[in-house]
Design a protein around this motif. Structure first.
Motif, PDB file in Angstrom:
ATOM      1  N   GLU A  14      -5.542  -2.784  18.781  1.00  0.00           N
ATOM      2  CA  GLU A  14      -4.942  -1.513  18.430  1.00  0.00           C
ATOM      3  C   GLU A  14      -5.814  -0.833  17.382  1.00  0.00           C
ATOM      4  O   GLU A  14      -6.653  -1.475  16.739  1.00  0.00           O
ATOM      5  N   LEU A  15      -5.601   0.467  17.189  1.00  0.00           N
ATOM      6  CA  LEU A  15      -6.410   1.202  16.212  1.00  0.00           C
ATOM      7  C   LEU A  15      -6.277   0.596  14.819  1.00  0.00           C
ATOM      8  O   LEU A  15      -7.243   0.547  14.057  1.00  0.00           O
ATOM      9  N   LYS A  16      -5.099   0.100  14.481  1.00  0.00           N
ATOM     10  CA  LYS A  16      -4.896  -0.486  13.154  1.00  0.00           C
ATOM     11  C   LYS A  16      -5.735  -1.744  12.951  1.00  0.00           C
ATOM     12  O   LYS A  16      -5.950  -2.167  11.810  1.00  0.00           O
ATOM     13  N   ASP A  17      -6.229  -2.349  14.028  1.00  0.00           N
ATOM     14  CA  ASP A  17      -7.043  -3.561  13.905  1.00  0.00           C
ATOM     15  C   ASP A  17      -8.492  -3.257  13.533  1.00  0.00           C
ATOM     16  O   ASP A  17      -9.237  -4.172  13.171  1.00  0.00           O
ATOM     17  N   VAL A  18      -8.909  -2.003  13.641  1.00  0.00           N
ATOM     18  CA  VAL A  18     -10.286  -1.628  13.324  1.00  0.00           C
ATOM     19  C   VAL A  18     -10.415  -1.499  11.805  1.00  0.00           C
ATOM     20  O   VAL A  18      -9.636  -0.774  11.180  1.00  0.00           O
ATOM     21  N   PRO A  19     -11.374  -2.171  11.174  1.00  0.00           N
ATOM     22  CA  PRO A  19     -11.529  -2.037   9.716  1.00  0.00           C
ATOM     23  C   PRO A  19     -11.845  -0.595   9.327  1.00  0.00           C
ATOM     24  O   PRO A  19     -12.496   0.138  10.074  1.00  0.00           O
ATOM     25  N   GLY A  20     -11.380  -0.201   8.161  1.00  0.00           N
ATOM     26  CA  GLY A  20     -11.685   1.141   7.687  1.00  0.00           C
ATOM     27  C   GLY A  20     -10.527   1.758   6.934  1.00  0.00           C
ATOM     28  O   GLY A  20      -9.395   1.249   6.959  1.00  0.00           O
ATOM     29  N   TRP A  21     -10.817   2.873   6.264  1.00  0.00           N
ATOM     30  CA  TRP A  21      -9.845   3.554   5.421  1.00  0.00           C
ATOM     31  C   TRP A  21      -9.407   4.844   6.115  1.00  0.00           C
ATOM     32  O   TRP A  21     -10.041   5.886   5.988  1.00  0.00           O
ATOM     33  N   PHE A  22      -8.349   4.769   6.864  1.00  0.00           N
ATOM     34  CA  PHE A  22      -7.871   5.908   7.644  1.00  0.00           C
ATOM     35  C   PHE A  22      -6.351   5.846   7.670  1.00  0.00           C
ATOM     36  O   PHE A  22      -5.753   5.400   8.632  1.00  0.00           O
ATOM     37  N   PRO A  23      -5.694   6.306   6.586  1.00  0.00           N
ATOM     38  CA  PRO A  23      -4.249   6.131   6.441  1.00  0.00           C
ATOM     39  C   PRO A  23      -3.456   6.868   7.521  1.00  0.00           C
ATOM     40  O   PRO A  23      -3.950   7.810   8.150  1.00  0.00           O
ATOM     41  N   PRO A  24      -2.202   6.467   7.721  1.00  0.00           N
ATOM     42  CA  PRO A  24      -1.355   7.130   8.715  1.00  0.00           C
ATOM     43  C   PRO A  24      -1.250   8.636   8.527  1.00  0.00           C
ATOM     44  O   PRO A  24      -1.226   9.389   9.505  1.00  0.00           O
ATOM     45  N   VAL A 135     -15.513  18.984  12.126  1.00  0.00           N
ATOM     46  CA  VAL A 135     -16.535  18.161  11.474  1.00  0.00           C
ATOM     47  C   VAL A 135     -15.860  17.300  10.413  1.00  0.00           C
ATOM     48  O   VAL A 135     -15.133  17.808   9.557  1.00  0.00           O
ATOM     49  N   HIS A 136     -16.105  15.999  10.473  1.00  0.00           N
ATOM     50  CA  HIS A 136     -15.567  15.054   9.490  1.00  0.00           C
ATOM     51  C   HIS A 136     -16.732  14.519   8.663  1.00  0.00           C
ATOM     52  O   HIS A 136     -17.666  13.923   9.206  1.00  0.00           O
ATOM     53  N   ILE A 137     -16.684  14.725   7.344  1.00  0.00           N
ATOM     54  CA  ILE A 137     -17.752  14.286   6.439  1.00  0.00           C
ATOM     55  C   ILE A 137     -17.252  13.101   5.627  1.00  0.00           C
ATOM     56  O   ILE A 137     -16.350  13.226   4.794  1.00  0.00           O
ATOM     57  N   ASP A 138     -17.849  11.943   5.875  1.00  0.00           N
ATOM     58  CA  ASP A 138     -17.465  10.711   5.190  1.00  0.00           C
ATOM     59  C   ASP A 138     -18.690   9.808   5.073  1.00  0.00           C
ATOM     60  O   ASP A 138     -18.642   8.623   5.397  1.00  0.00           O
ATOM     61  N   ARG A 169     -11.195  13.218  -4.122  1.00  0.00           N
ATOM     62  CA  ARG A 169     -10.601  13.048  -5.447  1.00  0.00           C
ATOM     63  C   ARG A 169     -10.445  11.582  -5.843  1.00  0.00           C
ATOM     64  O   ARG A 169      -9.646  11.243  -6.709  1.00  0.00           O
ATOM     65  N   SER A 170     -11.212  10.690  -5.233  1.00  0.00           N
ATOM     66  CA  SER A 170     -11.174   9.286  -5.630  1.00  0.00           C
ATOM     67  C   SER A 170     -11.917   9.092  -6.944  1.00  0.00           C
ATOM     68  O   SER A 170     -12.936   9.740  -7.196  1.00  0.00           O
ATOM     69  N   THR A 196      -3.960  12.539   0.389  1.00  0.00           N
ATOM     70  CA  THR A 196      -4.337  11.677  -0.723  1.00  0.00           C
ATOM     71  C   THR A 196      -5.841  11.479  -0.781  1.00  0.00           C
ATOM     72  O   THR A 196      -6.429  11.398  -1.857  1.00  0.00           O
ATOM     73  N   GLN A 197      -6.503  11.427   0.377  1.00  0.00           N
ATOM     74  CA  GLN A 197      -7.930  11.134   0.427  1.00  0.00           C
ATOM     75  C   GLN A 197      -8.804  12.306   0.844  1.00  0.00           C
ATOM     76  O   GLN A 197      -9.971  12.350   0.491  1.00  0.00           O
ATOM     77  N   LYS A 198      -8.259  13.244   1.612  1.00  0.00           N
ATOM     78  CA  LYS A 198      -9.122  14.212   2.277  1.00  0.00           C
ATOM     79  C   LYS A 198      -8.689  15.658   2.004  1.00  0.00           C
ATOM     80  O   LYS A 198      -7.507  15.943   1.827  1.00  0.00           O
ATOM     81  N   LEU A 199      -9.696  16.540   1.997  1.00  0.00           N
ATOM     82  CA  LEU A 199      -9.460  17.987   1.964  1.00  0.00           C
ATOM     83  C   LEU A 199      -9.803  18.544   3.332  1.00  0.00           C
ATOM     84  O   LEU A 199     -10.887  18.286   3.865  1.00  0.00           O
ATOM     85  N   TYR A 200      -8.873  19.327   3.902  1.00  0.00           N
ATOM     86  CA  TYR A 200      -9.057  19.982   5.199  1.00  0.00           C
ATOM     87  C   TYR A 200      -9.278  21.464   4.923  1.00  0.00           C
ATOM     88  O   TYR A 200      -8.457  22.101   4.244  1.00  0.00           O
TER      89      TYR A 200
END
Length: 304
Positions: A14-24, A135-138, A169-170, A196-200
């Protein structure tokens, strides 16, 4: 598009099994922005700068429409362009490899996106201006690199395209914060919402999409919402409540249904031991006349 073979390493189900920081909450917002573009007939390519193990890329790939191209750019453990970037990569992403990204992505999709294994500074030469809708910048957290990535996104996006800036803002990424708010104050970037993590944001008109977003969020009880004004910008702030679940996402091809767990069997009741009459009672029952035996039984029962 390129393809790759799966490896013998553990595959995500499942997507939740992939490592990474991508909150619900960000999964919800990505899905909403991308679906809004699609239902509104907007077309354009997708771009991700910095992919880690592929968690957000997998979701982006789910929204790729016919005729569109999805490009992912990452060092994947390769040579960084300068000493500061090399130090950052060694500290935070030493386990990142292109093979791991491809394995995870192909668990959910038949084909890989266009993968560029290089610093994000090559993107203006690899992606045509005015062709992207999202575009996603990370990637790097260093100010100079984030500033350039934001400049590239501005040139590559369509007029109403969406840019998402991670870690704005981390506490450990002040360079991202400086580059992000500099773009808002001096380079025409218009915020749409903050998680909490991203600006759109967008370089187009944020008001129409903000109004639709607010209408969606106000109907939810699992997302906190507030609106503030700052420096002439309306800032829609979102916060996940603990009950928020990510939006539904297809299982990977390696997913298996969990084995059903049978309910535990009820305990076997312990039989109540029957009282065995004493030897004297047995003799009395056998020797006395029945009428006397019944009288004795009644008397004993009355005393019990």
């Amino acid at each position: 598009m390129a393809t790759a073979q799966a490896t013998d390493m553990k595959q995500p189900g499942e997507l939740k099994d992939v490592p990474g920081w991508f909150p619900p909450l960000d999964q919800l917002l990505f899905t909403w922005f991308l679906a809004r573009q699609e239902t509104g007939g907007r077309r354009g390519d997708l771009l991700e700068l910095g992919a880690y193990m592929g968690k957000s890329a997998i979701l982006l790939g789910q929204h790729l429409q016919d005729g569109e191209e999805f490009t992912v750019c990452d060092l994947f453990g390769g040579e960084a362009p300068d000493g500061a970037n090399r130090a950052e990569t060694a500290k935070s992403y030493s386990s990142l490899t292109r093979r791991a990204f491809e394995r995870n992505y192909l668990s959910f999709h038949d084909e890989l996106p266009r993968v560029i294994e290089a610093p994000t500074s090559v993107i203006p030469r690899e992606v045509a201006p005015g062709t992207c809708r999202f575009v996603h910048i990370d990637a790097s957290h260093l100010y100079e690199h984030v500033r350039d990535d934001i400049g590239a996104a501005r040139d590559l996006l369509l007029p109403d395209g969406i840019v998402v800036l991670d870690d704005f803002r981390s506490e450990h990424t002040p360079g991202v914060s400086v580059a992000t708010w500099e773009a808002v104050l001096n380079r025409g970037l218009r915020p749409i919402c903050l998680s909490t993590q991203k600006l759109y944001g967008t370089w187009g008109d944020p008001e129409p999409v903000q109004e639709e977003l607010l209408a969606m969020l106000r109907d939810r009880t699992d997302v906190g919402l507030s609106v503030q004004e700052a420096a002439g910008h309306r800032l829609v702030r979102t916060r996940a409540h603990k009950e928020l679940q990510p939006p539904p996402f297809p299982h990977s091809r390696h997913y298996t249904e969990p084995e059903p767990v049978a309910p535990p069997a009820p305990p076997t009741p312990t039989p109540t031991p029957r009282h065995r009459p004493s030897r004297a009672r047995r003799l009395g029952r056998d020797l006395l006349p029945p009428i006397i035996t019944r009288a004795v039984r009644r008397a004993l029962a009355a005393r019990a």
